[in-house]
Design an enzyme around this catalytic site. Structure first.
Site, PDB file in Angstrom:
ATOM      1  N   CYS A  46     -61.817 -17.844  28.221  1.00  0.00           N
ATOM      2  CA  CYS A  46     -62.440 -17.063  27.201  1.00  0.00           C
ATOM      3  C   CYS A  46     -63.838 -16.563  27.809  1.00  0.00           C
ATOM      4  O   CYS A  46     -64.610 -15.675  26.711  1.00  0.00           O
ATOM      5  CB  CYS A  46     -63.326 -18.671  26.422  1.00  0.00           C
ATOM      6  SG  CYS A  46     -64.114 -19.711  27.323  1.00  0.00           S
ATOM      7  N   ASN A  82     -62.679 -26.376  35.393  1.00  0.00           N
ATOM      8  CA  ASN A  82     -62.398 -25.428  35.523  1.00  0.00           C
ATOM      9  C   ASN A  82     -62.543 -24.241  36.217  1.00  0.00           C
ATOM     10  O   ASN A  82     -60.940 -23.504  36.541  1.00  0.00           O
ATOM     11  CB  ASN A  82     -62.100 -24.972  33.934  1.00  0.00           C
ATOM     12  CG  ASN A  82     -63.274 -24.241  33.140  1.00  0.00           C
ATOM     13  OD1 ASN A  82     -64.485 -25.295  33.320  1.00  0.00           O
ATOM     14  ND2 ASN A  82     -63.780 -23.324  32.146  1.00  0.00           N
ATOM     15  N   GLY A 111     -58.386 -28.856  23.421  1.00  0.00           N
ATOM     16  CA  GLY A 111     -59.744 -29.438  23.885  1.00  0.00           C
ATOM     17  C   GLY A 111     -61.391 -28.484  23.175  1.00  0.00           C
ATOM     18  O   GLY A 111     -62.170 -29.744  23.451  1.00  0.00           O
TER      19      GLY A 111
END
Ligand code: PLP
Length: 388
Positions: free
Chosen positions: A323, A151, A71
């Site tokens: 992340c 997300n 992505g």
């Protein structure tokens, strides 16, 4: 200990059928798809079959799919490739404030190259502020970036509405569908977008492979030079096994992940209602969401401490984007929604998968309740043991 994994937005387990499909390409069918002999052509055929499966997932023309490393690379190629090919009068990028860092940081990096970047606000419920978008649009906008599903909150964005507004000004529209594919139907035609990103490891495929769909005619400068792979749009020998896995995962996502989303919604709602019975809890992101995600604030609690306490009990959740975890940076998504720093710090994301069971959901809620009691000092067990 039976570990419960409720962090499917970070990554999903590889489906065993995906694994089986990949194995031959790590062993006997190891050819380079650019080679003209049998080995090469066997690999080429597998890559093209996978491309067809991936394109079917989003109702696209396979020739418009560029296979990349995930992505992040898809989004980077979209923004950098567009910027490099942009006409002189188009120097602005508009990105929703809740985009993934792969979008926001890439756009900011382009800021050093004469591109102006602005973020479009979101409403408290988590969805894009279309009024803010319309206010900022003008004939100098190159591209508008709006993700399909967030997300961190799972909130679905009004992509088609945004695309219609952007197209009135001749801007391209890039849609990050990484968290939406396999959870809601994704159709590049219905969305009316120009570029769309996908990632295999969010849909039961392997990490390190993804795709960018580029509508025919959209100007694009490739970002990795080298061999003429991917119709000259991305150099580098293809990750054949990964692509085959992505293709199988995409086929499974179209065929069975979507139909299961009603079950996933029921389990997510059950988990949410059990947790919301606990004191000082609230959901972040109340607009329409994908089936599997809930983001919950635990008043007065440090989210990271709670996450670690849950992990000790065998429950894996997240403080937000994977992340960003450990980076001690408060979620830019929750900040954009207008929440206080305290509320942001106290929030955790629970993301279910197609293999999550009702028993796991009930156990997860019990684990959260016990951990909260302990952290808030309301647990009864110390007294029962005769301690103060
Ligand atoms: N976009 C969104 C919305 C994501 O959630 C992620 C991964 O977390 C990405 C992009 C990046 O995808 P990848 O991990 O394949 O680079």
């Amino acid at each position: 200990m039976h570990r419960i994994y409720l962090d499917h937005n970070a990554t999903t387990p590889v489906d065993p059928r995906v694994f089986d499909a990949m194995l031959p390409f790590l062993r006997d069918e190891f050819g380079n798809p650019s080679s003209l002999h049998w080995f090469g052509q066997t690999a080429r055929a597998a890559v093209e079959d996978a491309r067809a499966d991936i394109s079917r997932l989003v109702n696209a023309d396979p020739r418009e799919i560029v296979l990349v490393s995930g992505g992040t690379e898809a989004l980077s190629l979209a923004l950098r490739g567009l910027a490099a090919a942009a006409p002189p009068g188009r120097r602005r990028i508009l990105a929703s404030a809740v985009e993934h860092h792969a979008v926001l940081d890439t756009a900011r990096a382009l800021g050093g190259q004469g591109i102006d970047v602005e973020t479009i606000g979101v409403l408290e419920a988590g969805s894009l502020d279309l009024v803010d978008l319309e206010r900022r649009l003008a004939d100098d906008v190159l591209v508008v970036a709006v993700m399909l599903a967030n997300n961190e909150t799972g909130v679905l964005q009004p992509v088609t509405e945004a695309a219609r507004l952007a197209h009135r000004f001749g801007a391209y529209v890039m849609c990050d569908a990484v968290q939406a594919a396999g959870k809601v139907g994704v159709d590049v035609g219905t969305l009316e977008v120009d570029l769309l990103s996908l990632s295999a490891h969010k849909i039961g495929g392997p990490k390190g492979t993804g795709a960018l769909w580029i509508r025919r005619g959209v100007p694009m400068r490739r970002q990795i030079d080298g061999g003429g792979q991917e119709r000259n749009r991305r150099g580098g020998t293809e990750n054949v096994a990964g692509i085959v896995g992505f293709g199988r995962a995409a086929a499974l996502a179209s065929g069975e992940r979507l139909p299961r989303s009603a079950d996933v919604t029921r389990l997510r709602d059950r988990l949410e209602s059990l947790i919301l019975k606990l004191p000082r809890t609230a959901v972040n992101g109340t607009a329409g969401r994908v089936a599997n995600t809930t983001n919950i604030a635990f008043g007065g609690i440090d989210g990271e401490s709670l996450l670690l306490a849950l992990d000790l009990e065998g429950l894996a959740v997240s403080t937000g984007a994977a992340c960003a975890a450990g980076a001690a940076e408060p979620s830019h998504v929750l900040r954009a929604m207008g929440f206080s720093p305290d509320r942001i710090e106290s929030s955790l994301r629970f993301s279910l998968g197609t293999s999550t069971t009702a028993d796991e959901v009930d156990a997860a809620a019990r684990i959260v309740g016990r951990a909260l009691d302990r952290i808030r000092g309301t647990a009864r067990w110390p007294k029962a043991q005769g301690t103060r």
